[in-house]
Write a protein that holds these residues in place. Structure first.
Motif, PDB file in Angstrom:
ATOM      1  N   ASN A 146       0.814  -1.218   0.000  1.00 23.81           N
ATOM      2  CA  ASN A 146       0.000   0.000   0.000  1.00 23.81           C
ATOM      3  C   ASN A 146       0.847   1.268   0.000  1.00 23.81           C
ATOM      4  OD1 ASN A 146       0.916   0.154   2.617  1.00 23.81           O
ATOM      5  ND2 ASN A 146      -1.038  -0.354   3.554  1.00 23.81           N
ATOM      6  N   LYS A 147       2.165   1.125  -0.110  1.00 20.95           N
ATOM      7  CA  LYS A 147       3.051   2.293  -0.139  1.00 20.95           C
ATOM      8  C   LYS A 147       2.802   3.084  -1.415  1.00 20.95           C
ATOM      9  CE  LYS A 147       6.748   1.099   2.902  1.00 20.95           C
ATOM     10  NZ  LYS A 147       6.324   1.798   4.072  1.00 20.95           N
ATOM     11  N   GLY A 148       2.706   4.382  -1.259  1.00 20.05           N
ATOM     12  CA  GLY A 148       2.549   5.272  -2.405  1.00 20.05           C
ATOM     13  C   GLY A 148       1.134   5.385  -2.934  1.00 20.05           C
ATOM     14  N   LEU A 149       0.191   4.666  -2.341  1.00 13.97           N
ATOM     15  CA  LEU A 149      -1.201   4.768  -2.798  1.00 13.97           C
ATOM     16  C   LEU A 149      -1.810   6.078  -2.311  1.00 13.97           C
ATOM     17  CD1 LEU A 149      -2.675   1.196  -2.093  1.00 13.97           C
ATOM     18  CD2 LEU A 149      -1.909   2.133  -4.274  1.00 13.97           C
ATOM     19  N   THR A 150      -2.599   6.699  -3.164  1.00 17.90           N
ATOM     20  CA  THR A 150      -3.364   7.861  -2.715  1.00 17.90           C
ATOM     21  C   THR A 150      -4.515   7.364  -1.846  1.00 17.90           C
ATOM     22  OG1 THR A 150      -4.883   7.804  -4.579  1.00 17.90           O
ATOM     23  CG2 THR A 150      -2.831   9.078  -4.876  1.00 17.90           C
ATOM     24  N   VAL A 151      -5.151   8.283  -1.138  1.00 21.57           N
ATOM     25  CA  VAL A 151      -6.291   7.901  -0.302  1.00 21.57           C
ATOM     26  C   VAL A 151      -7.386   7.282  -1.170  1.00 21.57           C
ATOM     27  CG1 VAL A 151      -8.115   8.747   1.231  1.00 21.57           C
ATOM     28  CG2 VAL A 151      -5.778   9.602   1.488  1.00 21.57           C
ATOM     29  N   SER A 152      -7.648   7.860  -2.336  1.00 27.73           N
ATOM     30  CA  SER A 152      -8.703   7.306  -3.198  1.00 27.73           C
ATOM     31  C   SER A 152      -8.322   5.908  -3.702  1.00 27.73           C
ATOM     32  CB  SER A 152      -9.024   8.246  -4.358  1.00 27.73           C
ATOM     33  OG  SER A 152      -7.916   8.403  -5.201  1.00 27.73           O
TER      34      SER A 152
END
Length: 195
Positions: free
Chosen positions: A159-165
């Motif tokens: 989940n690293k680098g994922l935006t909130v959306s």
């Protein structure tokens, strides 16, 4: 046998009993016996042949469901069994929804109707889109705390680098880019604004 969740006794047919058929179809199914008293004792019916023709036609024309109608005889008296199977889709009678609970027929209205329709469609309250919510309503500190805890436990890898959306999409907290109620409950800044 006494009346229960799946059995109802009526001494004679009245069109009012279509509500009971609808209630059984929306619950776990059941049987309505026409020509028996409240204790299940056979009292007989008049003109069973006419009822055998009329009942299936009334039920399919008012609710669109097929039922089984059986004619029985006991000590020279006739009674009818209407066997109603449970349906996975909501069944209405003239736009109203009924449900069998215990030995009662209940009309569903308000929040109980909403819950029933959601359940029949495979949805839950928290899986519904909250149309007035935006990502501005999400507390990013709470999201960051969640990400840290999930990384530490190994429950949400990659989940690293994922935006909130993107994270919310991965968690199924959005649908077509809109927030679901669960997203607001879990990560909302101000729950009182919505609920």
């Amino acid at each position: 046998m006494l009346e229960n969740q799946n059995i109802e006794y009526k001494t004679a047919w009245q069109d009012e009993y279509l509500k009971w058929v609808c209630g059984f179809a929306n619950a776990s199914g059941g049987s309505i016996f026409i020509g028996k008293d409240d204790q299940g004792k056979v009292v007989g019916i008049k003109d069973p042949k006419k009822l055998m023709e009329d009942l299936p036609n009334k039920i399919i024309s008012t609710m669109g469901i097929a039922i089984e109608v059986n004619l029985h005889e006991f000590q020279n008296m006739h009674f009818i069994e209407i066997l109603v199977l449970p349906y996975s889709v909501p069944i209405s009678l003239r736009g109203r929804y009924y449900y069998r609970s215990g030995s009662t027929k209940q009309e569903l209205t308000g929040s109980s109707l909403n819950d029933f329709l959601m359940k029949k469609s495979g949805k839950t309250w928290d899986d519904i889109i909250e149309p007035n919510a935006t990502f501005q309503d999400i507390d990013e500190k709470t999201v960051a705390t969640f990400i840290q805890a999930s990384e530490a436990s190994g429950r949400l890898p990659n989940n690293k680098g994922l935006t909130v959306s993107e994270l919310f999409e991965k968690l199924r907290l959005t649908e077509n880019g809109q927030l679901k109620r669960a997203a607001i409950i879990l990560f909302g800044k101000d729950l009182g604004k919505f609920y």
